[in-house]
Design a protein around this motif. Structure first.
Motif, mmCIF file in Angstrom:
data_model
loop_
_atom_site.group_PDB
_atom_site.id
_atom_site.type_symbol
_atom_site.label_atom_id
_atom_site.label_comp_id
_atom_site.label_asym_id
_atom_site.label_seq_id
_atom_site.Cartn_x
_atom_site.Cartn_y
_atom_site.Cartn_z
ATOM 1 N N LYS A 21 39.372 35.620 52.349
ATOM 2 C CA LYS A 21 39.769 34.635 53.361
ATOM 3 C C LYS A 21 40.741 33.613 52.761
ATOM 4 C CE LYS A 21 37.984 31.089 56.461
ATOM 5 N NZ LYS A 21 36.902 30.163 56.722
ATOM 6 N N GLU A 22 40.411 33.095 51.577
ATOM 7 C CA GLU A 22 41.291 32.119 50.924
ATOM 8 C C GLU A 22 42.637 32.741 50.550
ATOM 9 O OE1 GLU A 22 37.747 29.337 48.998
ATOM 10 O OE2 GLU A 22 38.926 30.630 47.673
ATOM 11 N N VAL A 23 42.626 33.992 50.109
ATOM 12 C CA VAL A 23 43.871 34.683 49.758
ATOM 13 C C VAL A 23 44.782 34.746 50.983
ATOM 14 C CG1 VAL A 23 44.872 36.893 49.054
ATOM 15 C CG2 VAL A 23 42.862 35.992 47.856
ATOM 16 N N LEU A 24 44.216 35.093 52.129
ATOM 17 C CA LEU A 24 45.013 35.174 53.353
ATOM 18 C C LEU A 24 45.543 33.800 53.773
ATOM 19 C CD1 LEU A 24 42.878 37.817 55.281
ATOM 20 C CD2 LEU A 24 45.042 38.174 54.053
ATOM 21 N N GLU A 73 42.203 44.872 44.361
ATOM 22 C CA GLU A 73 42.121 44.781 45.821
ATOM 23 C C GLU A 73 42.861 43.525 46.309
ATOM 24 O OE1 GLU A 73 38.623 43.595 48.906
ATOM 25 O OE2 GLU A 73 38.084 45.070 47.374
ATOM 26 N N ILE A 74 42.639 42.414 45.627
ATOM 27 C CA ILE A 74 43.285 41.146 45.987
ATOM 28 C C ILE A 74 44.798 41.244 45.772
ATOM 29 C CG2 ILE A 74 43.487 38.709 45.323
ATOM 30 C CD1 ILE A 74 40.953 39.503 47.066
ATOM 31 N N ALA A 75 45.210 41.941 44.716
ATOM 32 C CA ALA A 75 46.641 42.087 44.421
ATOM 33 C C ALA A 75 47.362 42.873 45.514
ATOM 34 C CB ALA A 75 46.835 42.731 43.060
ATOM 35 N N SER A 76 46.647 43.605 46.328
ATOM 36 C CA SER A 76 47.285 44.306 47.450
ATOM 37 C C SER A 76 47.522 43.355 48.627
ATOM 38 C CB SER A 76 46.441 45.506 47.890
ATOM 39 O OG SER A 76 45.256 45.065 48.526
ATOM 40 N N ILE A 136 49.848 39.964 38.039
ATOM 41 C CA ILE A 136 51.103 39.735 37.308
ATOM 42 C C ILE A 136 50.916 38.793 36.122
ATOM 43 C CG2 ILE A 136 52.522 40.179 39.336
ATOM 44 C CD1 ILE A 136 53.027 37.047 39.270
ATOM 45 N N GLY A 137 49.709 38.238 35.993
ATOM 46 C CA GLY A 137 49.489 37.320 34.895
ATOM 47 C C GLY A 137 48.045 36.916 34.737
ATOM 48 N N PHE A 138 47.806 36.054 33.746
ATOM 49 C CA PHE A 138 46.459 35.542 33.509
ATOM 50 C C PHE A 138 46.531 34.029 33.353
ATOM 51 C CE2 PHE A 138 48.070 35.725 29.227
ATOM 52 C CZ PHE A 138 47.444 34.679 28.571
ATOM 53 N N GLY A 139 45.440 33.385 33.695
ATOM 54 C CA GLY A 139 45.317 31.947 33.513
ATOM 55 C C GLY A 139 44.046 31.630 32.753
ATOM 56 N N SER A 140 44.075 30.520 32.021
ATOM 57 C CA SER A 140 42.908 30.150 31.229
ATOM 58 C C SER A 140 43.048 28.728 30.732
ATOM 59 C CB SER A 140 42.798 31.103 30.025
ATOM 60 O OG SER A 140 41.648 30.824 29.259
ATOM 61 N N ILE A 141 41.917 28.170 30.372
ATOM 62 C CA ILE A 141 41.884 26.932 29.597
ATOM 63 C C ILE A 141 41.582 27.323 28.151
ATOM 64 C CG2 ILE A 141 40.657 24.751 29.184
ATOM 65 C CD1 ILE A 141 39.991 24.728 32.224
ATOM 66 N N ARG A 142 40.416 27.952 27.979
ATOM 67 C CA ARG A 142 39.893 28.222 26.630
ATOM 68 C C ARG A 142 40.755 29.143 25.790
ATOM 69 N NH1 ARG A 142 34.028 30.055 28.081
ATOM 70 N NH2 ARG A 142 35.145 30.802 29.908
ATOM 71 N N TYR A 143 41.358 30.166 26.402
ATOM 72 C CA TYR A 143 42.177 31.091 25.626
ATOM 73 C C TYR A 143 43.263 30.332 24.843
ATOM 74 C CZ TYR A 143 45.592 34.565 24.250
ATOM 75 O OH TYR A 143 46.469 35.322 23.512
ATOM 76 N N PHE A 144 43.946 29.428 25.509
ATOM 77 C CA PHE A 144 45.063 28.717 24.885
ATOM 78 C C PHE A 144 44.597 27.727 23.821
ATOM 79 C CE2 PHE A 144 46.707 30.128 28.964
ATOM 80 C CZ PHE A 144 47.856 30.773 28.563
ATOM 81 N N LEU A 145 43.429 27.175 23.997
ATOM 82 C CA LEU A 145 42.946 26.143 23.071
ATOM 83 C C LEU A 145 42.171 26.714 21.883
ATOM 84 C CD1 LEU A 145 42.119 23.601 25.833
ATOM 85 C CD2 LEU A 145 43.708 23.183 23.949
#
Length: 172
Positions: free
Chosen positions: A100-103, A132-135, A161-170
């Protein structure tokens, strides 16, 4: 090549955040601080981070609209998706957690979808759900539980197409 999205956390110092930006040079870096408002800190962040990345500000951190001019874009939380049309001249990254939020976020430049992996007590939805969401949206950024290269390798196999994070970068 996956795009990368670093979301900041006020429990880290600006110096720690700046070191992570210099090291990883993420595609986007988002200033997010829901704990307190500090105009000077926001300006310092923007002036530093724009040397390395496209810079985004979280809508809940934007207590002074004049600061938006310093940023390339805005991160809209899932409870404020109706505000997406107000930012047509900016990159808009919208938080989503369900279909629902994606739409509702279809006009956003990008969406984050989370949690993909188990994260801070929340059960991840997995790569199949991410695909599924990427479609439904052409520019999905996988978020939630991305803490190491192991998760990034899984995302590379997905339609995101990408990734997001807080912890990975820190912590990498």
């Amino acid at each position: 090549m996956l795009l990368s999205y670093f979301i900041t956390d006020p429990s880290y110092t600006l110096n720690q955040i700046f070191q992570a930006i210099k090291k990883h040079k993420p595609t986007f870096v988002c200033y997010r601080n829901k704990q307190y408002f500090d105009k000077k800190e926001i300006i310092e962040f923007a002036n530093f981070a724009k040397k390395y990345s496209k810079i985004i500000i979280n809508i809940d951190s934007l207590k002074d609209e004049s600061l938006l001019s310093l940023f390339d874009g805005i991160h809209i939380t899932s409870s404020k998706l109706n505000l997406i049309p107000n930012y047509k001249n900016k990159i808009v990254i919208a938080s989503t957690h369900n279909k629902k939020e994606v739409l509702l976020a279809k006009e956003a430049s990008y969406i984050t979808f989370s949690p993909i992996f188990n994260s801070k007590g929340r059960k991840g939805v997995g790569i199949e759900k991410l695909n599924e969401i990427a479609s439904l949206h052409p520019k999905v950024i996988a978020l939630g539980g991305v803490v190491s290269n192991k998760e990034i390798e899984e995302i590379k196999k997905s339609k995101a197409i990408g990734f997001g994070s807080i912890r990975y970068f820190l912590h990498n």
